[in-house]
Enzyme design. Sequence first.
Site, PDB file in Angstrom:
ATOM      1  N   CYS A  90       0.822  -1.204   0.000  1.00 11.13           N
ATOM      2  CA  CYS A  90       0.000   0.000   0.000  1.00 11.13           C
ATOM      3  C   CYS A  90       0.858   1.256   0.000  1.00 11.13           C
ATOM      4  N   CYS A  95      -1.637   1.752  -2.989  1.00 13.59           N
ATOM      5  CA  CYS A  95      -2.596   2.843  -2.757  1.00 13.59           C
ATOM      6  C   CYS A  95      -1.969   4.239  -2.770  1.00 13.59           C
ATOM      7  N   LYS A  98      -0.246   5.359  -6.078  1.00 12.31           N
ATOM      8  CA  LYS A  98      -1.319   5.342  -7.089  1.00 12.31           C
ATOM      9  C   LYS A  98      -2.243   6.548  -6.942  1.00 12.31           C
ATOM     10  N   TYR A 231      -8.685  -3.489 -11.355  1.00  8.52           N
ATOM     11  CA  TYR A 231      -8.274  -2.326 -10.567  1.00  8.52           C
ATOM     12  C   TYR A 231      -6.944  -1.713 -11.026  1.00  8.52           C
ATOM     13  N   GLU A 235      -6.636   1.735 -13.229  1.00  7.59           N
ATOM     14  CA  GLU A 235      -6.167   2.914 -12.489  1.00  7.59           C
ATOM     15  C   GLU A 235      -4.867   3.457 -13.097  1.00  7.59           C
ATOM     16  N   HIS A 503     -26.528  20.753  -0.445  1.00 11.04           N
ATOM     17  CA  HIS A 503     -26.577  21.326  -1.781  1.00 11.04           C
ATOM     18  C   HIS A 503     -25.530  22.423  -1.929  1.00 11.04           C
ATOM     19  N   GLU A 508     -25.654  14.500  -2.673  1.00 16.13           N
ATOM     20  CA  GLU A 508     -27.079  14.736  -2.401  1.00 16.13           C
ATOM     21  C   GLU A 508     -27.990  13.956  -3.351  1.00 16.13           C
TER      22      GLU A 508
HETATM   23  P1  FAD Z   1       1.379  -6.191   1.950  1.00 17.10           P
HETATM   24  O1  FAD Z   1       1.040  -4.789   2.212  1.00 17.10           O
HETATM   25  O2  FAD Z   1       1.691  -6.577   0.554  1.00 17.10           O
HETATM   26  O3  FAD Z   1       2.634  -6.538   2.901  1.00 17.10           O
HETATM   27  C1  FAD Z   1       3.309  -7.761   2.857  1.00 17.10           C
HETATM   28  C2  FAD Z   1       4.754  -7.503   3.236  1.00 17.10           C
HETATM   29  O4  FAD Z   1       5.385  -8.746   3.560  1.00 17.10           O
HETATM   30  C3  FAD Z   1       5.560  -6.904   2.093  1.00 17.10           C
HETATM   31  O5  FAD Z   1       6.366  -5.858   2.566  1.00 17.10           O
HETATM   32  C4  FAD Z   1       6.427  -8.071   1.617  1.00 17.10           C
HETATM   33  O6  FAD Z   1       7.605  -7.656   0.999  1.00 17.10           O
HETATM   34  C5  FAD Z   1       6.657  -8.795   2.929  1.00 17.10           C
HETATM   35  N1  FAD Z   1       7.020 -10.212   2.809  1.00 17.10           N
HETATM   36  C6  FAD Z   1       6.573 -11.127   1.909  1.00 17.10           C
HETATM   37  N2  FAD Z   1       7.082 -12.331   2.196  1.00 17.10           N
HETATM   38  C7  FAD Z   1       7.876 -12.168   3.299  1.00 17.10           C
HETATM   39  C8  FAD Z   1       8.633 -13.061   4.086  1.00 17.10           C
HETATM   40  N3  FAD Z   1       8.695 -14.360   3.807  1.00 17.10           N
HETATM   41  N4  FAD Z   1       9.321 -12.561   5.148  1.00 17.10           N
HETATM   42  C9  FAD Z   1       9.279 -11.238   5.452  1.00 17.10           C
HETATM   43  N5  FAD Z   1       8.532 -10.358   4.738  1.00 17.10           N
HETATM   44  C10 FAD Z   1       7.843 -10.827   3.680  1.00 17.10           C
HETATM   45  N6  FAD Z   1      -5.969  -1.190  -1.471  1.00 17.10           N
HETATM   46  C11 FAD Z   1      -6.809  -0.224  -1.051  1.00 17.10           C
HETATM   47  O7  FAD Z   1      -7.480  -0.391  -0.034  1.00 17.10           O
HETATM   48  N7  FAD Z   1      -6.920   0.958  -1.732  1.00 17.10           N
HETATM   49  C12 FAD Z   1      -6.206   1.214  -2.844  1.00 17.10           C
HETATM   50  O8  FAD Z   1      -6.346   2.283  -3.429  1.00 17.10           O
HETATM   51  C13 FAD Z   1      -5.312   0.225  -3.302  1.00 17.10           C
HETATM   52  N8  FAD Z   1      -4.553   0.456  -4.375  1.00 17.10           N
HETATM   53  C14 FAD Z   1      -3.675  -0.494  -4.777  1.00 17.10           C
HETATM   54  C15 FAD Z   1      -2.903  -0.219  -5.891  1.00 17.10           C
HETATM   55  C16 FAD Z   1      -2.008  -1.146  -6.345  1.00 17.10           C
HETATM   56  C17 FAD Z   1      -1.160  -0.834  -7.549  1.00 17.10           C
HETATM   57  C18 FAD Z   1      -1.878  -2.389  -5.666  1.00 17.10           C
HETATM   58  C19 FAD Z   1      -0.893  -3.412  -6.156  1.00 17.10           C
HETATM   59  C20 FAD Z   1      -2.634  -2.677  -4.560  1.00 17.10           C
HETATM   60  C21 FAD Z   1      -3.548  -1.725  -4.109  1.00 17.10           C
HETATM   61  N9  FAD Z   1      -4.345  -1.949  -2.993  1.00 17.10           N
HETATM   62  C22 FAD Z   1      -5.220  -0.996  -2.584  1.00 17.10           C
HETATM   63  C23 FAD Z   1      -4.281  -3.217  -2.242  1.00 17.10           C
HETATM   64  C24 FAD Z   1      -3.423  -3.075  -0.959  1.00 17.10           C
HETATM   65  O9  FAD Z   1      -2.158  -2.557  -1.269  1.00 17.10           O
HETATM   66  C25 FAD Z   1      -3.292  -4.435  -0.294  1.00 17.10           C
HETATM   67  O10 FAD Z   1      -4.564  -4.986  -0.078  1.00 17.10           O
HETATM   68  C26 FAD Z   1      -2.560  -4.358   1.065  1.00 17.10           C
HETATM   69  O11 FAD Z   1      -1.286  -3.803   0.918  1.00 17.10           O
HETATM   70  C27 FAD Z   1      -2.458  -5.765   1.664  1.00 17.10           C
HETATM   71  O12 FAD Z   1      -1.745  -5.725   2.875  1.00 17.10           O
HETATM   72  P2  FAD Z   1      -0.993  -7.019   3.410  1.00 17.10           P
HETATM   73  O13 FAD Z   1      -0.514  -6.674   4.772  1.00 17.10           O
HETATM   74  O14 FAD Z   1      -1.817  -8.214   3.224  1.00 17.10           O
HETATM   75  O15 FAD Z   1       0.246  -7.197   2.429  1.00 17.10           O
HETATM   76  P1  NAP Z   2      -7.096  -8.860 -10.500  1.00 17.71           P
HETATM   77  O1  NAP Z   2      -8.255  -8.204  -9.872  1.00 17.71           O
HETATM   78  O2  NAP Z   2      -6.804 -10.269 -10.194  1.00 17.71           O
HETATM   79  O3  NAP Z   2      -7.274  -8.723 -12.108  1.00 17.71           O
HETATM   80  C1  NAP Z   2      -6.411  -9.280 -13.032  1.00 17.71           C
HETATM   81  C2  NAP Z   2      -6.719  -8.753 -14.431  1.00 17.71           C
HETATM   82  O4  NAP Z   2      -5.754  -9.249 -15.348  1.00 17.71           O
HETATM   83  C3  NAP Z   2      -8.066  -9.180 -14.966  1.00 17.71           C
HETATM   84  O5  NAP Z   2      -8.581  -8.164 -15.773  1.00 17.71           O
HETATM   85  C4  NAP Z   2      -7.710 -10.430 -15.788  1.00 17.71           C
HETATM   86  O6  NAP Z   2      -8.608 -10.688 -16.850  1.00 17.71           O
HETATM   87  C5  NAP Z   2      -6.383 -10.028 -16.375  1.00 17.71           C
HETATM   88  N1  NAP Z   2      -5.528 -11.167 -16.702  1.00 17.71           N
HETATM   89  C6  NAP Z   2      -5.196 -12.192 -15.880  1.00 17.71           C
HETATM   90  N2  NAP Z   2      -4.364 -13.037 -16.522  1.00 17.71           N
HETATM   91  C7  NAP Z   2      -4.176 -12.530 -17.770  1.00 17.71           C
HETATM   92  C8  NAP Z   2      -3.429 -12.951 -18.887  1.00 17.71           C
HETATM   93  N3  NAP Z   2      -2.706 -14.078 -18.852  1.00 17.71           N
HETATM   94  N4  NAP Z   2      -3.459 -12.210 -20.008  1.00 17.71           N
HETATM   95  C9  NAP Z   2      -4.182 -11.072 -20.044  1.00 17.71           C
HETATM   96  N5  NAP Z   2      -4.935 -10.603 -19.016  1.00 17.71           N
HETATM   97  C10 NAP Z   2      -4.917 -11.339 -17.889  1.00 17.71           C
HETATM   98  O7  NAP Z   2      -5.750  -8.097 -10.197  1.00 17.71           O
HETATM   99  P2  NAP Z   2      -5.300  -6.620  -9.883  1.00 17.71           P
HETATM  100  O8  NAP Z   2      -5.926  -5.598 -10.762  1.00 17.71           O
HETATM  101  O9  NAP Z   2      -3.822  -6.743  -9.906  1.00 17.71           O
HETATM  102  O10 NAP Z   2      -5.773  -6.323  -8.395  1.00 17.71           O
HETATM  103  C11 NAP Z   2      -5.328  -7.116  -7.305  1.00 17.71           C
HETATM  104  C12 NAP Z   2      -6.045  -6.714  -6.040  1.00 17.71           C
HETATM  105  O11 NAP Z   2      -5.496  -5.483  -5.558  1.00 17.71           O
HETATM  106  C13 NAP Z   2      -7.523  -6.465  -6.265  1.00 17.71           C
HETATM  107  O12 NAP Z   2      -8.273  -7.600  -5.949  1.00 17.71           O
HETATM  108  C14 NAP Z   2      -7.833  -5.315  -5.349  1.00 17.71           C
HETATM  109  O13 NAP Z   2      -8.509  -5.739  -4.186  1.00 17.71           O
HETATM  110  C15 NAP Z   2      -6.508  -4.704  -4.966  1.00 17.71           C
HETATM  111  N6  NAP Z   2      -6.492  -3.299  -5.486  1.00 17.71           N
HETATM  112  C16 NAP Z   2      -7.334  -2.369  -4.936  1.00 17.71           C
HETATM  113  C17 NAP Z   2      -7.378  -1.069  -5.449  1.00 17.71           C
HETATM  114  C18 NAP Z   2      -8.313  -0.043  -4.876  1.00 17.71           C
HETATM  115  O14 NAP Z   2      -8.832  -0.259  -3.799  1.00 17.71           O
HETATM  116  N7  NAP Z   2      -8.571   1.067  -5.552  1.00 17.71           N
HETATM  117  C19 NAP Z   2      -6.557  -0.736  -6.514  1.00 17.71           C
HETATM  118  C20 NAP Z   2      -5.716  -1.696  -7.050  1.00 17.71           C
HETATM  119  C21 NAP Z   2      -5.707  -2.980  -6.513  1.00 17.71           C
HETATM  120  P3  NAP Z   2      -9.858 -11.723 -16.728  1.00 17.71           P
HETATM  121  O15 NAP Z   2     -10.995 -10.906 -16.176  1.00 17.71           O
HETATM  122  O16 NAP Z   2     -10.053 -12.166 -18.119  1.00 17.71           O
HETATM  123  O17 NAP Z   2      -9.434 -12.825 -15.813  1.00 17.71           O
END
Ligand code: FAD
Ligand code: NAP
Length: 528
Positions: A90, A95, A98, A231, A235, A503, A508
């Site tokens: 995040c 997040c 982004k 997502y 985005e 408003h 609203e």
């Molecule tokens: P993470 O935050 O991924 O933390 C896991 C940590 O563990 C990482 O630092 C990793 O390096 C570490 N780790 C992994 N394996 C090991 C190990 N064996 N030993 C030690 N450390 C390890 N969510 C939202 O709510 N709003 C958003 O706008 C949003 N935007 C997103 C945009 C993008 C591009 C992406 C990819 C995700 C977004 N998400 C968003 C999703 C959000 O980031 C995740 O849901 C959240 O970070 C999950 O938290 P977590 O603690 O499960 O894992």
């Molecule tokens: P995702 O929700 O798993 O979506 C993967 C996308 O890639 C789908 O459109 C899928 O298409 C496509 N895809 C998968 N395999 C492919 C292939 N081989 N060739 C071409 N297209 C392929 O993954 P994500 O967008 O990475 O998001 C991951 C999670 O992060 C989400 O579940 C969300 O909760 C979190 N996130 C949250 C926010 C937010 O809160 N604003 C923002 C970003 C991420 P199909 O539909 O055909 O399978």
Amino acid sequence: MTNQQTVPSVFVNKVHVGGYDRTFQAHQSGLLKKLLQEETGYDYDLIVLGGGSGGLACSQEAAILGKKVMVLDFVVPTPHGTSWGLGGTCVNVGCIPKKLMHQAALLGQALIDSRKYGWEYSKQVKHNWETMTEAIQNHISSLNWSYRLSLREKSVTYVNAYGEFVESHKIKAINRKRQETFYTAAKFVIATGERPRYLGIPGDKEYCITSDDLFSLPYCPGKTLVVGASYVALECAGFLAGLGLDVTVMVRSILLRGFDQEMAEKVGSYMEQHGVKFLRRFIPVSIHQVEKGSPGKLKVVAKSTEGPDMIEEIYNTVLLAIGRDSCTRKIGLEKIGVKMNEKNGKILVNDVEQTSVAHVYAVGDVLEGKLELTPVAIQAGKLLARRLFGGHLEKCDYINVPTTVFTPLEYGCCGLSEEKAIEMYKKENLEVYHTLFWPLEWTVAGRDNNTCYVKVICNKFDNDRVIGFHLLGPNAGEITQGFAAAMKCGLTKQQLDSTIGIHPTCGEIFTTLEITKASGLEITQKGC
Ligand code: FAD
Ligand code: NAP
């Protein structure tokens, strides 16, 4: 210490259980017995694997409750060598950067609008990628630092090493220099999150980037192909186009799988009208470098998912956003018997986030069937620590979690999609209220009329309770948050109608919804 102003006030091993009722509940649930029989003889009371949203929330809460806690966090660099600090996805590659890049794109739109509002400027306006990324990365560094400080203040031991189970109560921590150290704990929490998936086609790892690389990319990506349609893909495509880049999204099947498809299509069509190209029903088959550089030039060969058609095109950057894989395959789960879904590597837990091994828990993105969102991971982590060490009983409620897709026109929702609502309750039992609307700020700016849209899905046989809330419009995240709280309180259509609006706002609109989808009546708006 506790804010409790009544007696008795019961503590077990420095943990505040509560008054009579809470102590009695703890006794009945078996928690009191557990607190009294805590295991000793381990290095730590709790070791958390992963210092992201879930892991940090859980470890800090456990420390506040007086426990000896260690958190391990280690970032395996991307194939391009990108790495980052403490805080997880995040903060570093999700997040935060982004939303800030989304904001950069919105400011570009605001600049265009501003001329209509009388702002005159003569200099040509252009965007500087390096300035933006540097500013964002500086902010992230300050967050990394504040997380370290916060752990130190709460006496949580932070180790920058990769954790792996070697025995049921023992992990091996491997640091950057490949040095190994072993630690034991009474309990463990797995919060290792996910990392971007690659396509497994020639050239993908060598030449493509993922969201893990994008936010700190030292050069402007130029003409970009975004592969994926969920997502992350939409985005990123949205803000890159908003910064003025030539962007194409390659969609395998549908947009935003799992979301309301009417809303998903509206998100896509707004992006399309504002310069993002969509290549529908194509998948890449190979990526070749035709010119080195920052950015260089890449030839992408793609094939149709519906027939023999092949296409090829040159891009400066290919961003893969095709989903994410759980970081659960290389942490020794098989050695201690933690069960997971073998297909996707997601960890199976019960309703208190306990895995198949009693003293091992998991939170966040690694969980099977749960939403992958930061606030979900934080809430689950915090409540888990309180249940384990604080005598609390509250479980994480994964129902009606609001979310927002930060595309150029934001889409916020809470509850069920229309498809899911029909599947669960049947169409005839639902009433769907909807309307298009024109935000006031857009009128003078001359921006699209009848593009923003709201939809509320009600269950006719449960007092017209709102079971689905959908909003496509500016600041959708801010608006959706408040309505999510109302839905948690059991919001009905009648309560929406009796709420007085503010408003002039976009929010609203929810207090004046009259037209049902079933009526087929016109929903285009003519004025204020
Ligand atoms: P993470 O935050 O991924 O933390 C896991 C940590 O563990 C990482 O630092 C990793 O390096 C570490 N780790 C992994 N394996 C090991 C190990 N064996 N030993 C030690 N450390 C390890 N969510 C939202 O709510 N709003 C958003 O706008 C949003 N935007 C997103 C945009 C993008 C591009 C992406 C990819 C995700 C977004 N998400 C968003 C999703 C959000 O980031 C995740 O849901 C959240 O970070 C999950 O938290 P977590 O603690 O499960 O894992
Ligand atoms: P995702 O929700 O798993 O979506 C993967 C996308 O890639 C789908 O459109 C899928 O298409 C496509 N895809 C998968 N395999 C492919 C292939 N081989 N060739 C071409 N297209 C392929 O993954 P994500 O967008 O990475 O998001 C991951 C999670 O992060 C989400 O579940 C969300 O909760 C979190 N996130 C949250 C926010 C937010 O809160 N604003 C923002 C970003 C991420 P199909 O539909 O055909 O399978």
